[in-house]
Design a protein around this motif. Sequence first.
Motif, short mmCIF file in Angstrom:
data_model
loop_
_atom_site.label_atom_id
_atom_site.label_comp_id
_atom_site.label_asym_id
_atom_site.label_seq_id
_atom_site.Cartn_x
_atom_site.Cartn_y
_atom_site.Cartn_z
N UNK A 183 22.32 85.48 159.21
CA UNK A 183 23.51 84.68 159.50
C UNK A 183 24.62 84.95 158.48
N UNK A 184 24.24 85.08 157.23
CA UNK A 184 25.23 85.38 156.19
C UNK A 184 25.87 86.74 156.42
N UNK A 185 25.06 87.73 156.71
CA UNK A 185 25.59 89.09 156.91
C UNK A 185 26.49 89.15 158.14
N UNK A 228 10.38 84.28 157.61
CA UNK A 228 11.18 84.19 158.85
C UNK A 228 12.42 83.32 158.64
N UNK A 229 12.24 82.18 157.95
CA UNK A 229 13.38 81.31 157.68
C UNK A 229 14.41 82.01 156.80
N UNK A 230 13.92 82.72 155.80
CA UNK A 230 14.81 83.45 154.89
C UNK A 230 15.55 84.56 155.65
N UNK A 243 25.94 89.30 146.66
CA UNK A 243 26.14 90.71 147.00
C UNK A 243 27.22 90.90 148.06
N UNK A 244 27.22 90.02 149.06
CA UNK A 244 28.24 90.12 150.09
C UNK A 244 29.63 89.83 149.52
N UNK A 245 29.69 88.87 148.60
CA UNK A 245 30.98 88.56 147.97
C UNK A 245 31.53 89.77 147.24
N UNK A 246 30.65 90.46 146.50
CA UNK A 246 31.10 91.66 145.78
C UNK A 246 31.60 92.72 146.75
N UNK A 247 30.88 92.91 147.85
CA UNK A 247 31.28 93.94 148.81
C UNK A 247 32.61 93.59 149.47
N UNK A 248 32.80 92.31 149.78
CA UNK A 248 34.03 91.90 150.44
C UNK A 248 35.22 92.00 149.49
N UNK A 303 13.53 91.14 149.87
CA UNK A 303 13.07 89.79 149.58
C UNK A 303 14.12 88.91 148.95
N UNK A 304 15.40 89.20 149.18
CA UNK A 304 16.48 88.42 148.57
C UNK A 304 16.62 87.07 149.26
N UNK A 305 16.96 86.04 148.46
CA UNK A 305 17.23 84.73 149.06
C UNK A 305 18.71 84.62 149.40
N UNK A 306 19.09 83.48 150.00
CA UNK A 306 20.46 83.32 150.48
C UNK A 306 21.47 83.40 149.35
N UNK A 307 21.15 82.83 148.19
CA UNK A 307 22.09 82.85 147.07
C UNK A 307 22.36 84.27 146.60
N UNK A 308 21.30 85.06 146.49
CA UNK A 308 21.47 86.44 146.05
C UNK A 308 22.26 87.25 147.08
#
Length: 386
Positions: free
Chosen positions: A301-303, A293-295, A328-333, A319-324
């Motif tokens: 929030x990141x998305x 739930x925390x993850x 991925x979001x950085x690559x997409x942006x 099951x990705x953590x915040x760093x992962x």
Amino acid sequence: MSNKARPRIYNRAGKRIEVQDKSWYAVQASGEAAERVLEVFVYGEIGTWGITANQFVQDLRAMDDGVSPVIAAFNSIGGELFDGLAIHNALRRLGARCTGRIDALAASAASVAVCGAHKVVIAANAMLMIHNPYTYAGGDAEDFRRVADVLDQTLEAIIAAYKAKAPDIDDAELRRMVGAETWLTANEAVALGLADEVGDGITVKACLGQGSVLQRYQHAPAELLAQLDEPPEADPDLEFEPVDPPLVLPVVDSAKLALMITQRCTAAGISNLVEPLLSSTKLESEEIVLAGLARAKAVNDLCVAARLPEFSAEYVAAGLDAAAVRARLFDKIVTSGKGFEIDNSLPLDDDPAPKVQAKQIDQPSIWASRQAAQSGTAHGAKGARA
């Protein structure tokens, strides 16, 4: 549904409960070639966390010779409706050589599935339960209206499946019973035409690790609920070596954990992440669910910060953590050319206050300003003397 996960329709109460022991499902052939009989045992949940329609059809096709009798034995609380309908149609295509057998319980989607058999034999002490389809969803008013329309359509599919088995059944009475969650005894099922014959009663546990779902039905018979309190029968053929000290395994209440996920996701405004969390945590323990739930909250929030909320369900299910997720979001942006930076870091309570440095003196600028001022004064003086 506009970046929202499509709802899954369950023909039963509550959320999905993971099957702890999957040894209940089996397809076997018995007898000589001339007297070969195929038996399929559906003893558990139907759908993603149990036996899917795809697996059922593929396993049956692998052993079916096209002529041997097929017996589909059910002892199931149900599950996903569309898998139940697919199994119904698979049995129906077998024609007269297919017999459905209700050994203890055929509830919800399992009742839909077994009615696809040409002949249905229900044990004298078994039951068949029919009721309305159920789902969960999140979104705005239009999303919920669409989900309501889907539920109405799936109800018609349920009615059609039952009437294919019992064409003479009164339509209004059938709809009343489905809406009221009706538990039918063997004799009642035969009287309605949903079963053809009452067979010999056998002792079979009606729950198979799914008893918590039975407790959430509105009208579950007391005799079935009573079985939940019965200790498991020892198998005389199995011998166990004594364990010293005794091995104590934690008891996981999957229904409680599933409810926790649903409630907390709703409170946090991330109802679209309920299903991905059920999948990724597997309801293994309260500790794993709380961490999930925390993850999920951090991932969502990141998305949202990246203006890519449509990826939150995918990342939580994986099951990705915040760093992962940041990577991925950085690559997409970057590839999209938006140039949007995500900074989800928060200051720690014990972080020192940032130092404020005095502004350095810019001597060349001061000198240039004074020279300009003096030059202006001189020009003004000459003008006055003229």
